[in-house]
Motif scaffolding. Sequence first.
Motif, PDB file in Angstrom:
ATOM      1  N   ILE A  60      32.876   2.301  -0.110  1.00  0.00           N
ATOM      2  CA  ILE A  60      32.259   1.136   0.333  1.00  0.00           C
ATOM      3  C   ILE A  60      32.528   0.846   1.927  1.00  0.00           C
ATOM      4  N   PHE A  61      33.612   1.039   2.282  1.00  0.00           N
ATOM      5  CA  PHE A  61      34.026   0.890   3.879  1.00  0.00           C
ATOM      6  C   PHE A  61      33.115   1.949   4.717  1.00  0.00           C
ATOM      7  N   SER A  62      33.210   3.358   4.227  1.00  0.00           N
ATOM      8  CA  SER A  62      32.575   4.081   4.785  1.00  0.00           C
ATOM      9  C   SER A  62      31.169   3.875   5.215  1.00  0.00           C
ATOM     10  N   ALA A 398      32.780   8.727  12.219  1.00  0.00           N
ATOM     11  CA  ALA A 398      34.176   8.467  12.075  1.00  0.00           C
ATOM     12  C   ALA A 398      34.693   7.810  10.748  1.00  0.00           C
ATOM     13  N   GLY A 399      33.603   6.614  10.611  1.00  0.00           N
ATOM     14  CA  GLY A 399      33.798   5.982   9.135  1.00  0.00           C
ATOM     15  C   GLY A 399      33.769   6.552   8.144  1.00  0.00           C
ATOM     16  N   ILE A 400      33.013   7.811   8.208  1.00  0.00           N
ATOM     17  CA  ILE A 400      32.967   8.888   6.935  1.00  0.00           C
ATOM     18  C   ILE A 400      34.361   9.700   6.933  1.00  0.00           C
ATOM     19  N   ALA A 401      34.430  10.329   8.246  1.00  0.00           N
ATOM     20  CA  ALA A 401      35.528  11.472   8.482  1.00  0.00           C
ATOM     21  C   ALA A 401      36.981  10.916   8.207  1.00  0.00           C
ATOM     22  N   GLY A 402      37.034   9.684   8.639  1.00  0.00           N
ATOM     23  CA  GLY A 402      38.591   9.282   8.432  1.00  0.00           C
ATOM     24  C   GLY A 402      39.032   8.715   7.291  1.00  0.00           C
ATOM     25  N   PRO A 403      38.369   8.032   6.366  1.00  0.00           N
ATOM     26  CA  PRO A 403      38.773   7.721   5.117  1.00  0.00           C
ATOM     27  C   PRO A 403      38.795   8.898   4.149  1.00  0.00           C
ATOM     28  N   LEU A 404      37.596   9.762   4.309  1.00  0.00           N
ATOM     29  CA  LEU A 404      37.413  11.065   3.777  1.00  0.00           C
ATOM     30  C   LEU A 404      38.964  11.987   3.780  1.00  0.00           C
ATOM     31  N   ILE A 405      39.131  12.045   5.111  1.00  0.00           N
ATOM     32  CA  ILE A 405      40.211  12.877   5.132  1.00  0.00           C
ATOM     33  C   ILE A 405      41.657  12.278   4.614  1.00  0.00           C
TER      34      ILE A 405
END
Length: 466
Positions: A60-62, A398-405
Amino acid sequence: MVPSFLARDRIVAGPGFSRWLIPPAALCVHLCIGQAYATSVYKTALVEHFDTSLTAIGVIFSIAIVMLGLSAAVCGTWVDHNGPRAAMFTAACFWSAGFLVAALGIGTEQLWLVYLGYGVIGGIGLGIGYISPVSTLIKWFPDRPGLATGLAIMGFGGGALIASPLSSRLMQLYDQSGYDATDPSSVADGHAVTMLFVTLGIVYFAFMMFGAWTVRVPPEGWKPEGWDPAEVREKRLVTTASVSAGNAIRTPQFWLLWTVLFCNVTAGIGILEQAAPMIQDFFRDSSGASTVTATAAAGFVGLLSLANMGGRFVWSSTSDVVGRKPIYMLYLGGGIVLYLLLATVGDTAVALFVLLAAVIISWYGGGFSTVPAYLRDLFGTFEVGAIHGRLLTAWSAAGIAGPLIINGFLDAQGTPGELTADAYRPALLTMVGVLVIGLVANVLIRAVDPRFHEPAASDDLERSAT
């Protein structure tokens, strides 16, 4: 085209108007959209309500951050041409509508509606709202662009300072199953989160409209009293030329700065998105129970919001003195050291953990508020708002990469509510590598080649003050 009451020519400041009224108008928008950083407060409630994983809720956040970058990129030129009032009005409509659609999704247990509402619709409001005052602020404060953008953009970092405790209290008020915000094992029900979203959607709409009706643009020929545009020529890596948005994306400087922002945001966003459960997981006793209460965790989110907000003002203002490139060396190089400390000794004391996280997040926030001034230095003020919008696609990535990591590592390590500090170390060490890449990109930034400048660029700085 926009309705006449929103048009740029209707909001030209009259004689005697104080430019110091512009940052509060921008804050009305940024404090509202900064609620995005408070999602960790109700994250566990959504996991239980939809009976799904942290990663699924983190999406959701991503999505919201992806849409922020995309809408900023697509609408950047429109915002520059139509002015801040039209942009703020539009942002308020999308942001508030996003909350209401998401509330419908929570109430009917349709997760896709939450993705659509808060993620897509709200994300569009995030992007337009975020860039809406930037170009105007730089034109009102050509003498102190770092301070000006810091004053406004600090509101986005500080939004969670208000939204985090407010959300906890409202969920406790609306909950029908006995939710206790002071009990770390207590989780709010779906009805409480639904009503929370409805309330926030209405309140935020009112505040953002106040900002839209307060903002003004400077009249033609205006410049700060006593300011000499020639002073800019004395500063290293600061141009008096103009580069269009179309040409900016053809320069290596744009993509190097894109990489810098991507790395800085990716590293910081993991902590912010996971803040409340993270501090509880880092400090568990021998029985597996957290020694940090849910109320204290919410307070930690608020403290990080304060660090985020303060960093956006303090560090961007400092960049007016030391320069943009050196300040990013601090953000990225210092971040490498502090992430290593957080991963290795962060669980030895709560005070140490809080201190390390707060400084990291202050640099994360500083990176956001300094980047418009960095763009202005490299590309001039001609279409800086549109260039800023395009650069924010780095935030989307980054909104995808950060939370996914971080969520990917945590989902592989165990069950939410039972994790420990060891589960976070692989993600934190990955962030160290990301920051190294950003540090190298910042070192490589040089002045833009004159072949990308617009014709008659030497007159641009004086013209842009209008």
